[in-house]
Write a protein that holds these residues in place. Structure first.
Motif, mmCIF file in Angstrom:
data_model
loop_
_atom_site.group_PDB
_atom_site.id
_atom_site.type_symbol
_atom_site.label_atom_id
_atom_site.label_comp_id
_atom_site.label_asym_id
_atom_site.label_seq_id
_atom_site.Cartn_x
_atom_site.Cartn_y
_atom_site.Cartn_z
ATOM 1 N N GLY A 1 171.367 -77.704 -13.470
ATOM 2 C CA GLY A 1 172.692 -77.574 -14.071
ATOM 3 C C GLY A 1 173.517 -76.539 -13.326
ATOM 4 O O GLY A 1 173.165 -76.095 -12.230
ATOM 5 N N GLU A 2 174.573 -76.153 -13.991
ATOM 6 C CA GLU A 2 175.577 -75.308 -13.344
ATOM 7 C C GLU A 2 175.238 -73.822 -13.524
ATOM 8 O O GLU A 2 175.066 -73.090 -12.552
ATOM 9 C CB GLU A 2 176.867 -75.679 -14.064
ATOM 10 C CG GLU A 2 178.115 -75.118 -13.581
ATOM 11 C CD GLU A 2 179.259 -75.667 -14.458
ATOM 12 O OE1 GLU A 2 179.261 -76.879 -14.813
ATOM 13 O OE2 GLU A 2 180.133 -74.885 -14.793
ATOM 14 N N GLY A 3 175.127 -73.427 -14.768
ATOM 15 C CA GLY A 3 174.840 -72.029 -15.047
ATOM 16 C C GLY A 3 174.619 -71.873 -16.537
ATOM 17 O O GLY A 3 175.041 -72.720 -17.315
ATOM 18 N N PRO A 4 173.959 -70.799 -16.944
ATOM 19 C CA PRO A 4 173.639 -70.608 -18.357
ATOM 20 C C PRO A 4 174.880 -70.479 -19.228
ATOM 21 O O PRO A 4 175.877 -69.890 -18.811
ATOM 22 C CB PRO A 4 172.853 -69.291 -18.373
ATOM 23 C CG PRO A 4 172.516 -68.976 -16.956
ATOM 24 C CD PRO A 4 173.468 -69.699 -16.084
ATOM 25 N N GLY A 5 174.794 -71.031 -20.433
ATOM 26 C CA GLY A 5 175.818 -70.812 -21.451
ATOM 27 C C GLY A 5 175.345 -69.718 -22.406
ATOM 28 O O GLY A 5 174.388 -68.979 -22.115
ATOM 29 N N PRO B 1 166.956 -72.319 -19.960
ATOM 30 C CA PRO B 1 168.070 -73.228 -19.663
ATOM 31 C C PRO B 1 168.155 -74.411 -20.633
ATOM 32 O O PRO B 1 167.129 -74.883 -21.140
ATOM 33 C CB PRO B 1 167.775 -73.719 -18.243
ATOM 34 C CG PRO B 1 166.338 -73.476 -18.013
ATOM 35 C CD PRO B 1 165.919 -72.358 -18.920
ATOM 36 N N PHE B 2 169.342 -74.866 -20.852
ATOM 37 C CA PHE B 2 169.611 -76.077 -21.641
ATOM 38 C C PHE B 2 168.916 -76.068 -23.010
ATOM 39 O O PHE B 2 168.093 -76.924 -23.315
ATOM 40 C CB PHE B 2 169.254 -77.341 -20.821
ATOM 41 C CG PHE B 2 170.312 -77.646 -19.791
ATOM 42 C CD1 PHE B 2 171.466 -78.338 -20.136
ATOM 43 C CD2 PHE B 2 170.173 -77.214 -18.487
ATOM 44 C CE1 PHE B 2 172.461 -78.588 -19.198
ATOM 45 C CE2 PHE B 2 171.166 -77.456 -17.539
ATOM 46 C CZ PHE B 2 172.308 -78.157 -17.893
ATOM 47 N N ASN C 1 169.144 -73.927 -13.087
ATOM 48 C CA ASN C 1 170.583 -73.946 -12.838
ATOM 49 C C ASN C 1 170.873 -73.413 -11.448
ATOM 50 O O ASN C 1 170.055 -72.695 -10.870
ATOM 51 C CB ASN C 1 171.305 -73.060 -13.860
ATOM 52 C CG ASN C 1 171.427 -73.707 -15.220
ATOM 53 O OD1 ASN C 1 172.023 -74.774 -15.358
ATOM 54 N ND2 ASN C 1 170.855 -73.066 -16.239
ATOM 55 N N GLU D 1 171.707 -70.024 -23.750
ATOM 56 C CA GLU D 1 170.764 -69.829 -22.645
ATOM 57 C C GLU D 1 170.680 -68.346 -22.286
ATOM 58 O O GLU D 1 169.602 -67.800 -22.081
ATOM 59 C CB GLU D 1 171.205 -70.657 -21.426
ATOM 60 C CG GLU D 1 171.078 -72.169 -21.611
ATOM 61 C CD GLU D 1 172.145 -72.802 -22.496
ATOM 62 O OE1 GLU D 1 173.231 -72.195 -22.634
ATOM 63 O OE2 GLU D 1 171.911 -73.906 -23.038
ATOM 64 N N HIS E 1 177.210 -84.242 -16.766
ATOM 65 C CA HIS E 1 176.711 -83.071 -17.478
ATOM 66 C C HIS E 1 176.698 -83.412 -18.970
ATOM 67 O O HIS E 1 177.676 -83.968 -19.485
ATOM 68 C CB HIS E 1 177.625 -81.872 -17.220
ATOM 69 C CG HIS E 1 177.000 -80.572 -17.625
ATOM 70 N ND1 HIS E 1 176.776 -80.248 -18.947
ATOM 71 C CD2 HIS E 1 176.519 -79.535 -16.890
ATOM 72 C CE1 HIS E 1 176.199 -79.059 -19.000
ATOM 73 N NE2 HIS E 1 176.033 -78.603 -17.764
HETATM 74 N N1 URA Z 1 174.971 -75.894 -19.048
HETATM 75 C C1 URA Z 1 174.398 -75.702 -17.856
HETATM 76 O O1 URA Z 1 174.902 -76.115 -16.832
HETATM 77 N N2 URA Z 1 173.217 -75.067 -17.846
HETATM 78 C C2 URA Z 1 172.590 -74.622 -18.940
HETATM 79 O O2 URA Z 1 171.511 -74.055 -18.824
HETATM 80 C C3 URA Z 1 173.228 -74.844 -20.169
HETATM 81 C C4 URA Z 1 174.415 -75.481 -20.209
#
Ligand code: URA
Length: 183
Positions: free
Chosen positions: A40-44, A53-54, A80, A47, A154
């Motif tokens: 993925g892109e990066g932690p929200g 992650p996710f 991510n 997370e 996504h």
């Molecule tokens: N969206 C992301 O791209 N990564 C995550 O870990 C959570 C949400």
């Protein structure tokens, strides 16, 4: 580098400013022998709070697609591009991606997956090609060296636009069939 060295390097990394505002490093989770890796892109927010992650709303939707096609979450590896949450979920800056991508490369080297699936355009633009058009190219499988790569929407995009869900299910089935075909 082994797993411990890589995770320590991530914990200590000062390659960008995001370590200052994160709660937890979100290194990655799942099987270190996985054939299939999601990026993925990066932690929200969730997370960042949990270090996994996710696990927020998008993650729960991802889990539903994994279950729908018969893939166990614990059999895949999920990571991510960015290991630290950008404040207020802003888009990652290109220089943050540049600073962090080496950690992901380290994970890929250790896992040696058969397929990497980018979750969303930002990961696909970073890992497949810079002007990746997710609406046009999602689900297309390309072989890059020793592994295959593809991208899917996504899960957060599916939460905003349910009309993409049919394509997502089709792409996930294709990914499962591709992996089954290798074994
Ligand atoms: N969206 C992301 O791209 N990564 C995550 O870990 C959570 C949400």
């Amino acid at each position: 580098m082994n797993w411990n060295e890589l995770e320590n390097a991530c914990q200590q990394c000062r390659g960008c400013e995001l370590w200052k505002t994160r709660t937890n490093l979100v290194f990655g989770c799942g099987s270190r022998e996985a054939e299939l890796m999601f990026v993925g892109e990066g932690p929200g927010e969730r997370e960042d709070a949990t270090g996994i992650p996710f696990v927020g709303a998008a993650g729960m939707l991802l889990d539903q697609y994994l279950a729908a096609v018969g893939i166990e979450r614990e059999d895949v590896y999920i990571a991510n591009i960015l290991k630290c949450r950008p404040p207020n979920n802003r888009d990652p800056l290109p220089e943050e991606g540049d600073a962090c991508i080496g950690h992901l490369r380290g994970q890929v080297k250790l896992i040696r997956p058969k397929m990497i699936v980018c979750l969303g355009r930002i990961a696909a633009a970073r890992l497949i090609h810079p002007d990746y058009k997710i609406t046009r190219e999602h689900g297309q499988i390309v072989v890059k060296g020793s592994f295959a790569m593809t991208a899917v929407y996504h899960p957060a995009a599916l939460l905003r636009d349910a009309s993409k869900k049919e394509d997502m299910l089709r792409d996930m089935k294709k990914i499962k069939a591709y992996l089954d075909g290798l074994n």
